[in-house]
Structure formats: C-alpha cells, structure tokens
Design an enzyme around this catalytic site. Structure first.
Site, PDB file in Angstrom:
ATOM      1  N   CYS A  16      39.213 -13.240 -27.472  1.00 38.51           N
ATOM      2  CA  CYS A  16      38.330 -14.288 -27.899  1.00 38.51           C
ATOM      3  C   CYS A  16      37.474 -13.782 -29.256  1.00 38.51           C
ATOM      4  CB  CYS A  16      37.305 -14.621 -27.042  1.00 38.51           C
ATOM      5  SG  CYS A  16      37.934 -15.890 -25.758  1.00 38.51           S
ATOM      6  N   ALA A  17      37.893 -12.755 -29.767  1.00 33.99           N
ATOM      7  CA  ALA A  17      37.313 -12.139 -30.975  1.00 33.99           C
ATOM      8  C   ALA A  17      37.875 -12.543 -32.243  1.00 33.99           C
ATOM      9  CB  ALA A  17      37.270 -10.601 -30.875  1.00 33.99           C
ATOM     10  N   HIS A  67      40.919 -21.729 -31.048  1.00 35.53           N
ATOM     11  CA  HIS A  67      39.674 -20.988 -31.580  1.00 35.53           C
ATOM     12  C   HIS A  67      38.504 -21.871 -31.217  1.00 35.53           C
ATOM     13  CE1 HIS A  67      38.358 -18.085 -35.018  1.00 35.53           C
ATOM     14  NE2 HIS A  67      37.467 -18.394 -34.090  1.00 35.53           N
ATOM     15  N   LEU A  68      38.208 -21.917 -29.861  1.00 36.29           N
ATOM     16  CA  LEU A  68      37.411 -22.657 -29.298  1.00 36.29           C
ATOM     17  C   LEU A  68      36.082 -21.983 -28.860  1.00 36.29           C
ATOM     18  CD1 LEU A  68      39.079 -25.149 -27.004  1.00 36.29           C
ATOM     19  CD2 LEU A  68      38.293 -25.560 -29.342  1.00 36.29           C
ATOM     20  N   ASP A  92      42.455 -16.985 -27.686  1.00 34.79           N
ATOM     21  CA  ASP A  92      41.650 -18.180 -28.571  1.00 34.79           C
ATOM     22  C   ASP A  92      41.841 -17.951 -29.897  1.00 34.79           C
ATOM     23  OD1 ASP A  92      39.824 -20.399 -28.553  1.00 34.79           O
ATOM     24  OD2 ASP A  92      38.140 -18.885 -29.057  1.00 34.79           O
ATOM     25  N   GLU A 131      46.097 -18.463 -38.516  1.00 36.14           N
ATOM     26  CA  GLU A 131      45.331 -19.803 -38.154  1.00 36.14           C
ATOM     27  C   GLU A 131      45.262 -20.769 -39.343  1.00 36.14           C
ATOM     28  OE1 GLU A 131      41.502 -18.986 -36.438  1.00 36.14           O
ATOM     29  OE2 GLU A 131      42.105 -17.649 -34.576  1.00 36.14           O
ATOM     30  N   ALA A 179      33.187 -20.832 -30.110  1.00 32.98           N
ATOM     31  CA  ALA A 179      31.729 -21.168 -30.526  1.00 32.98           C
ATOM     32  C   ALA A 179      31.981 -22.767 -30.259  1.00 32.98           C
ATOM     33  CB  ALA A 179      31.605 -20.540 -31.769  1.00 32.98           C
TER      34      ALA A 179
END
Length: 532
Positions: A233-234, A282-283, A259, A264, A285
């Site tokens: 998730c980084a 990319h969720l 994520d 992207e 945040a």
C-alpha cells in the site's frame, strides 16, 4: 499585495475557506490540473499551487511559474512533482505525511485480511449464486509472522495493529533504533534477507527512492518463505510485479494484495486476474476523514509559509515552525547578509564553506540557517537563487559545506561566522543580531567592527595611516554620495585597516575610480544587500 494560490485538483470547501480566512487570494479550479497546457498558461500568476495527484508539475510547468514559491501536495506521495526541478527553481515542495497515516495503515491491514481469507473471490462467487464453501480455505493471522519493510509513521501504525492481532512483528528499517523497536514491541532485523526468510506476510511502507526501488526484486522475492503473502500500500515500483506474478503462478507466493502499481492508472498489469490477488485502485488514503484532513493540513501549511515564513513538511528544505520563524527571522536575515558579503568579495571558485554558530544561535535550526548562508553566497553567481535552490547549486559546483556549533565564547550572546575557502585564500566575516532585531557585521578578516547593514555599502582596505577618513568623506561628499554610517577597524597600529560605509545610494563607478586613483586604498569594493 496578498499572495495568490491556485488549487488545480479537488480539495474540500473547508480547505478553500482556510486560504480565504487567512487573507490569501485563492483560485479554485479543480479540473485545471488535467489540462497541462492551460496550467502552464496561467501558473505564472500564482505564488502557491495546491494539488492532489491529478496535477503533474513538470519542468515545463515550473519554467512558466515565474512567481511560484510553494507547491502543496494534499497527501504523502509527490511522484507527480519534479522535486529536482522545483528545487532548482527555488520552489518549496510540501506534502501532508500525517493526514492519512491511519487510513493507509488500516487499508494495509484490510488487504492483509482480504488476501488471508480470499474475501474478494468468495464475495464474487457468492454474488454469482454459487455456494463454494470448500473452495476458499484461508489462514489465520494470529501467531503468524508479519515482516514490515519500513517502520516509520504508517509502518509503525501497522506494527501496532498487527500486535493487537497477536501477530509476531519483525521490522526492517535502517533508521529504526533498537530503543524505538523495543518501545514498539517489534523485533528489529539488521538485514532484509532475515525478514524475507521468516515472514508469513510482508507489507511495505517505504517511499520510492533510488535505494528502495525494486526492493522486492526477482532475487529478493526468491528468498521469501514458501506460502508468503505480500501487501503493498506504499508506492508502485517497490516490487518486481512480473517476478511476483511468476511466483504466484508457481505457488511459491500464496497471495498478494496491491493498492499501488508501477504504472498508474493501471489498466493492465501482470498481477491482474491471477487467483488470490487482491487489487484496489490506490485507495490507501481514500476515506472521508483522510481526504478532509490532508486538504485542511495543506491549506494551513501553505498559508503559514506564504504569510509567516513557516516551513512544514517540506521535502526540499529544512522545516521551520511559525514560532521558529519569528525567533529566527533576524538570524536568517543575518545569515543571508553574511553569505552575500562574502560572495560579493570572492571572485575565484569556492571549494568549501565553513559556518560557525556560537552561543544562543547554536541551539537554533542550523539547517535552515545554513541554507540562508549558502543562498547569500550563491546570489552573485545566480541572482535568482534562494534558500531552497542554493544547496542544490552548491552541490552541483562541488562545494563542501561544514557546520560547527559551540557554547558562548565571546562578548556577544550569539554570533555566526562564515568562512569560504578557495585555492588562493580563506575569507571570513562574522555577525550578530542586536536586541533591536537588526543584524550587524562584527568582524571582517579577523578585525573587529560594528557595522549596520544597508542596501548600499562601500568596503575599503588600506594600510593604517592618517587621512583615510578625510579622503573617503571628502571624495564621496564632493560627488553627492551621503554617508549614513561609517565603521572603521584595524588589526594593529600601522597594520591592515578596513572601512565599511553605509551610503544612501550606490557609489557611481567614476567615484570609485577617484578613490582608487588616490593610491591610499588596496581595495575599493561596492556592496549591495537586500534590506527591507
């Protein structure tokens, strides 16, 4: 004139209102960031740019940003900002590393659960009217070993949550001290290989840098424990996605949850459509709370900088709080003046800059003061340089910068001394800030003086002898140059002497020539300073 800020991505109305309440003129165009040509056309009108991830701040955009001082990214990742180009342009780049820490950490934990229990596949199967109870055999998290790569802000929260789940946590982070690891209740490993061979789950929480890029390479992935599950998730680019896909197909890796991706928006990827791979767009945040928090935080940070000079969460300049800015303001100004003086006096290439901080100033934010000194020195070569770009310029020129701080050792409560080293000589100047908040030069070339800093100054050196004051006063007076302040100093009687004059306007070249023609001066040098 009030600063102007452009918001080119979607930010909350509350964030927009913060700018307005602080007296900053704000232009909210949430879709402008998608149009790079239009952005380049208008960016020259703004002092600040507030963005999320849609706006791409390229060197072309920055070239057009003639008055831009700060870019604020509402979020952690600044891959969409060319930080090197921004630094060379003298533009501060800020992010908001704390506004979405909880949200991102929770998403990593959620993905770990999802891949451990195959929740997405089981949900899709059940929605399709199937009842494949035996098809989705998961594993428990309790008692498993979680390998955390990067135990900073977000990684630290993940460690805490994992310990609550009764997992054993091992962390690899070169910046994690043993004391901190003990406080966190995790085992610190000294090398990545140790983590790879022991972890049942691996989660990444590091930025994308030259050191971390492809940290889970094909070679490192092959060192992992059979049946491992990997969560990212980084940032995209930390994992060799094709190598991971191959190991998922072979069964060596039991599952993965991603994520973020190397490219992207990710419309295709080697990990897509593989069994027991959970993917989200990319969720990390993407919660209501996090989006609001980072928007408010970036608005506050940018306002504090544009109005008060406070530097918070900057990626290309030392941070300086509003309180520090108030106290340090006169010292930052002095640092710039000292650097500017010595820069104007030095014609040959500089090899090194040595900065001494004595007394009260030695406990301040020395990194910020260093930037002020270096910016002053570099101004002669590049008038557009500032505290952000100066260290970059100095590094490009191979200039070594060293800092020394010491307890009070002289008559002043605190002072700064700057020495530059060239192939031919060393040249130094010292200064302090008096109780009135005004910077003073107190020593040049080891000779004590007390000189107020003015916009226009004249510096002379000579052999100590009668008639110097008269010659300076008479020559300047006859040519209409008014002296505001006159300071003299000498090493010994009959030895080297200096004069530093604060004059109302720049001394014309013909007047400088007349002083030189007297034969009384070894050096006659006009100086200019940015004095408000």
């Amino acid at each position: 004139m009030a600063p102007r800020v452009l918001i080119s991505d979607k930010l909350s109305d509350a964030a927009v209102q913060i700018f307005k309440d602080r007296g900053i003129e704000v232009d909210f165009q949430p879709d402008l960031g998608k149009d790079k040509d239009k952005l380049a056309e208008v960016i020259g009108n703004y002092d600040g740019l507030a963005i999320r991830s849609a706006t791409k701040v390229t060197p072309t955009i920055l070239e057009k940003a003639t008055r831009l001082k700060v870019i604020g990214r509402a979020g952690i990742g600044v891959d969409n900002v060319d930080k090197d180009a921004a630094s060379k342009k003298g533009v501060i780049v800020m992010n908001t590393p704390f506004g979405n820490m909880i949200t991102t950490a929770e998403h990593a934990i959620a993905l770990m659960f999802a891949v451990a229990r195959q929740i997405p596949e089981a949900s899709a199967s059940t929605h399709a009217g199937k009842w494949e109870k035996n098809a989705f055999m998961g594993v428990e998290l309790t008692g498993k070993t979680l390998g955390v790569i990067g135990a900073g802000n977000i990684g630290g929260i993940v460690c805490d949550r994992a310990r609550g789940l009764k997992m054993k946590v091992v962390a690899y982070d070169p910046f994690l001290s043993q004391d901190k690891a003990d406080q966190m209740g995790v085992e610190k490993v000294e090398n990545l290989d140790d983590l790879l061979k022991r972890a049942d789950f691996i989660t990444l929480h590091v930025p994308l840098t030259d050191q971390t890029r492809n940290i889970l390479s094909k070679e490192n992935l092959a060192k992992t424990k059979k049946g491992v599950r990997i969560i990212n998730c980084a940032r995209g680019g930390l994992v060799d996605e094709q190598a991971l896909a191959d190991l998922l197909k072979s069964g060596h890796v039991a599952g993965a949850a991603f994520d973020v991706f190397s490219v992207e928006p990710a419309t295709e990827n080697p990990l897509f459509n593989l069994p027991n791979v959970v993917c989200t767009p990319h969720l990390g945040a993407a919660t209501t709370e996090a989006q609001e928090n980072v928007a408010l935080q970036v608005a506050e940070q940018m306002s504090n900088y544009l109005l008060d000079g406070a530097v918070e969460n900057a990626l290309n300049m030392p941070s300086m709080t509003a309180e520090e800015a108030k106290v340090m303001g006169p010292w930052v100004t002095l640092a710039g003046h000292l650097g500017n003086f010595i820069g104007q006096m030095t014609d040959e290439p500089i090899k090194a800059i040595n900065i001494l901080y004595d007394g009260s100033v030695s406990t301040m934010n020395l990194a910020a003061l260093n930037c002020g000194v270096v910016a002053g020195i570099m101004k002669k070569a590049n008038p557009d340089v500032n505290m952000v770009s100066a260290p970059v310029v100095a590094k490009e020129r191979g200039i070594k910068i060293s800092t020394t701080n010491q307890d009070k050792s002289g008559a002043f409560d605190g002072y700064i001394k700057v020495t530059v080293v060239t192939d031919k000589r060393e040249r130094s100047i010292a200064g302090t800030v008096f109780s009135d908040g005004k910077p003073r030069f107190i020593q040049i070339k080891g000779i004590n003086i007390d000189a107020e800093v003015g916009a226009h100054m004249l510096y002379t050196t000579n052999e100590d002898m009668p008639g110097i004051i008269g010659t300076l006063g008479k020559t300047l007076g006859e040519n209409g140059v008014n002296i505001a302040n006159f300071t003299l100093g000498r090493s010994t009687r009959g030895g080297e002497a200096i004069a530093l004059l604060y004059v109302d306007e720049a001394v014309p070249a013909p007047v400088l020539k007349k002083l030189e023609d007297t034969g009384m001066f070894r050096q006659v040098k006009p100086l200019a300073f940015d004095v408000v």
